[in-house]
Scaffold this active site. Structure first.
Site, PDB file in Angstrom:
ATOM      1  N   ALA A  66       0.864  -1.188   0.000  1.00 26.09           N
ATOM      2  CA  ALA A  66       0.000   0.000   0.000  1.00 26.09           C
ATOM      3  C   ALA A  66       0.893   1.227   0.000  1.00 26.09           C
ATOM      4  O   ALA A  66       2.023   1.182   0.499  1.00 26.09           O
ATOM      5  CB  ALA A  66      -0.868  -0.006   1.249  1.00 26.09           C
ATOM      6  N   GLY A 111       0.538  -5.047   0.640  1.00 26.61           N
ATOM      7  CA  GLY A 111      -0.566  -5.084  -0.328  1.00 26.61           C
ATOM      8  C   GLY A 111      -0.168  -5.737  -1.648  1.00 26.61           C
ATOM      9  O   GLY A 111      -1.019  -6.301  -2.348  1.00 26.61           O
ATOM     10  N   GLU A 114      -0.580  -9.285  -1.009  1.00 25.19           N
ATOM     11  CA  GLU A 114      -2.031  -9.535  -0.919  1.00 25.19           C
ATOM     12  C   GLU A 114      -2.680  -9.538  -2.306  1.00 25.19           C
ATOM     13  O   GLU A 114      -3.577 -10.338  -2.582  1.00 25.19           O
ATOM     14  CB  GLU A 114      -2.686  -8.478  -0.021  1.00 25.19           C
ATOM     15  CG  GLU A 114      -2.242  -8.628   1.426  1.00 25.19           C
ATOM     16  CD  GLU A 114      -2.784  -7.519   2.318  1.00 25.19           C
ATOM     17  OE1 GLU A 114      -2.330  -6.372   2.153  1.00 25.19           O
ATOM     18  OE2 GLU A 114      -3.657  -7.798   3.139  1.00 25.19           O
ATOM     19  N   GLU A 134       3.663  -5.484   7.444  1.00 23.76           N
ATOM     20  CA  GLU A 134       2.813  -4.437   8.045  1.00 23.76           C
ATOM     21  C   GLU A 134       3.085  -4.219   9.523  1.00 23.76           C
ATOM     22  O   GLU A 134       2.942  -3.103  10.019  1.00 23.76           O
ATOM     23  CB  GLU A 134       1.324  -4.775   7.834  1.00 23.76           C
ATOM     24  CG  GLU A 134       0.822  -4.557   6.416  1.00 23.76           C
ATOM     25  CD  GLU A 134       0.987  -5.764   5.505  1.00 23.76           C
ATOM     26  OE1 GLU A 134       1.748  -6.688   5.854  1.00 23.76           O
ATOM     27  OE2 GLU A 134       0.357  -5.771   4.438  1.00 23.76           O
TER      28      GLU A 134
HETATM   29  N1  COA Z   1       4.560   3.210  -0.342  1.00 24.76           N
HETATM   30  C1  COA Z   1       4.960   4.377  -0.853  1.00 24.76           C
HETATM   31  N2  COA Z   1       6.153   4.542  -1.463  1.00 24.76           N
HETATM   32  C2  COA Z   1       6.956   3.458  -1.561  1.00 24.76           C
HETATM   33  C3  COA Z   1       6.592   2.208  -1.040  1.00 24.76           C
HETATM   34  C4  COA Z   1       5.324   2.094  -0.413  1.00 24.76           C
HETATM   35  N3  COA Z   1       4.872   0.941   0.071  1.00 24.76           N
HETATM   36  N4  COA Z   1       7.607   1.332  -1.263  1.00 24.76           N
HETATM   37  C5  COA Z   1       8.543   2.022  -1.908  1.00 24.76           C
HETATM   38  N5  COA Z   1       8.170   3.304  -2.089  1.00 24.76           N
HETATM   39  C6  COA Z   1       8.901   4.410  -2.742  1.00 24.76           C
HETATM   40  C7  COA Z   1      10.011   4.918  -1.865  1.00 24.76           C
HETATM   41  O1  COA Z   1       9.521   5.857  -0.929  1.00 24.76           O
HETATM   42  C8  COA Z   1      10.912   5.525  -2.909  1.00 24.76           C
HETATM   43  O2  COA Z   1      10.374   6.757  -3.307  1.00 24.76           O
HETATM   44  P1  COA Z   1      11.322   8.071  -3.455  1.00 24.76           P
HETATM   45  O3  COA Z   1      12.336   7.682  -4.506  1.00 24.76           O
HETATM   46  O4  COA Z   1      10.397   9.152  -3.891  1.00 24.76           O
HETATM   47  O5  COA Z   1      11.953   8.267  -2.113  1.00 24.76           O
HETATM   48  C9  COA Z   1      10.784   4.577  -4.080  1.00 24.76           C
HETATM   49  O6  COA Z   1       9.554   3.893  -3.892  1.00 24.76           O
HETATM   50  C10 COA Z   1      11.898   3.534  -4.156  1.00 24.76           C
HETATM   51  O7  COA Z   1      11.921   2.839  -2.922  1.00 24.76           O
HETATM   52  P2  COA Z   1      13.249   2.655  -2.045  1.00 24.76           P
HETATM   53  O8  COA Z   1      12.827   2.385  -0.624  1.00 24.76           O
HETATM   54  O9  COA Z   1      14.171   3.786  -2.259  1.00 24.76           O
HETATM   55  O10 COA Z   1      13.858   1.338  -2.704  1.00 24.76           O
HETATM   56  P3  COA Z   1      14.839   0.303  -2.017  1.00 24.76           P
HETATM   57  O11 COA Z   1      15.309  -0.587  -3.112  1.00 24.76           O
HETATM   58  O12 COA Z   1      15.851   0.969  -1.187  1.00 24.76           O
HETATM   59  O13 COA Z   1      13.910  -0.568  -1.030  1.00 24.76           O
HETATM   60  C11 COA Z   1      11.943  -1.807  -0.401  1.00 24.76           C
HETATM   61  C12 COA Z   1      12.894  -1.399  -1.539  1.00 24.76           C
HETATM   62  C13 COA Z   1      10.783  -2.560  -1.039  1.00 24.76           C
HETATM   63  C14 COA Z   1      12.675  -2.734   0.575  1.00 24.76           C
HETATM   64  C15 COA Z   1      11.441  -0.545   0.349  1.00 24.76           C
HETATM   65  O14 COA Z   1      10.958   0.389  -0.601  1.00 24.76           O
HETATM   66  C16 COA Z   1      10.330  -0.814   1.325  1.00 24.76           C
HETATM   67  O15 COA Z   1      10.586  -1.340   2.412  1.00 24.76           O
HETATM   68  N6  COA Z   1       9.090  -0.454   0.972  1.00 24.76           N
HETATM   69  C17 COA Z   1       7.940  -0.566   1.848  1.00 24.76           C
HETATM   70  C18 COA Z   1       7.515  -2.014   1.985  1.00 24.76           C
HETATM   71  C19 COA Z   1       6.353  -2.122   2.927  1.00 24.76           C
HETATM   72  O16 COA Z   1       6.462  -1.911   4.117  1.00 24.76           O
HETATM   73  N7  COA Z   1       5.191  -2.490   2.367  1.00 24.76           N
HETATM   74  C20 COA Z   1       3.988  -2.651   3.120  1.00 24.76           C
HETATM   75  C21 COA Z   1       3.139  -1.430   3.058  1.00 24.76           C
HETATM   76  S1  COA Z   1       1.613  -1.650   3.934  1.00 24.76           S
END
Ligand code: COA
Length: 260
Positions: A66, A111, A114, A134
């Protein structure tokens, strides 16, 4: 129909829906939910489409969850709505009456995982990563993840992943039954499309009846599931595809699929 967050491509017999916010790792925002719901509604009513592939743009993510920027503003009242809206869209996918196959091309977290689980089959690339992180955000999966993951991998594995927020790789996801098979990134779409082409070459009534019966196994008792299966069996026995399929076998020839 044009979409702000999706690409929808129609092929012969099936469609490919691509989540298209690669700069945000295809995070699912409100617009994407609206787009997904609209796309599924159109594709499920399109007689030329008999199966749907869902994938993510780029090579890094299917969907990283999400949209946390949107999620952050939720309170106890809006949070419930946030969750139930996502649940409705993913249920729409699961119950659209056509096989939906996830081609998971990278992160499928929260999500994203999911969404993949609301599809009926999951193929993934070697770099795919799955998890329900989450709890790290002070919430639980809210788009059906606690229910679907438990149905798919069993209670103990579902609890292990969801309570810890741990992320697993493609091979482990396959070992626990979360994905059907793992492929090199460069082969994933070709493999998925070939599989879907096989499915859409079969009698659509038979495929739909089998899909409905398989899905019913999640919510019906074994006894009611058997009754439902027999009902579906009876219905497809009334199709031309059934008469032709069985006759072709008896006449030792390849069956023609009439689609009725
Ligand atoms: N919601 C909003 N933005 C997200 C996102 C999310 N779930 N996941 C990634 N992004 C965005 C980041 O904020 C970043 O944006 P920016 O460049 O404007 O700062 C961009 O996507 C790239 O992500 P980044 O974190 O820099 O990539 P990474 O390779 O370092 O890490 C992940 C990848 C997937 C490990 C990391 O993005 C992450 O942990 N995301 C969230 C996962 C999560 O908790 N999901 C459950 C949500 S309920």
């Amino acid at each position: 129909m044009t979409y702000q967050t999706l690409l929808v491509e129609k092929k012969t017999g099936y469609a490919i829906v691509t989540l298209n916010r690669p700069d945000k790792l295809n995070a699912l925002n409100a617009q994407m939910f609206t787009d997904l719901d609209n796309a599924i509604e159109i594709l499920k009513n399109d007689p030329e489409i008999r199966a749907i592939i869902v994938t993510g743009s780029g090579v890094k993510a299917f969907a990283a969850g999400a949209d946390i920027a949107e999620l952050h503003s939720c309170d106890s009242t809006t949070g419930e709505k946030f969750s139930s809206t996502g649940q409705q869209v993913f249920s729409h996918i699961e119950h659209c009456g056509k096989p939906v196959i996830a081609a998971v091309n990278g992160f499928a977290l929260g999500g994203g995982c999911e969404l993949a689980m609301s599809c009926h089959i999951r193929f993934c690339s070697e770099n795919a990563k799955f998890g329900q992180p989450e709890v790290n955000l002070g919430i639980l999966p809210g788009y059906g993840g606690t229910q679907r993951m438990t149905h798919i991998v069993g209670r103990a594995k579902s609890a292990e992943l969801t309570l810890s927020g741990m992320i697993i790789g493609a091979q482990e996801a396959m070992q626990i039954g979360l994905v059907n098979s793992v492929h090199p990134q460069s082969d994933l779409m070709e493999f998925t499309e070939k599989f879907v082409q096989t499915v859409v070459s079969k009698s659509p009534s038979a495929v739909q009846a089998a899909l409905h019966s398989i899905i019913a196994a999640d919510s019906l008792s074994s006894e009611d599931g058997m009754k439902y299966e027999a009902q579906q069996f009876g219905e497809v026995c009334g199709t031309q595809d059934f008469k032709e399929g069985t006759l072709a076998f008896l006449e030792k020839r390849v069956a023609v699929v009439f689609g009725k």
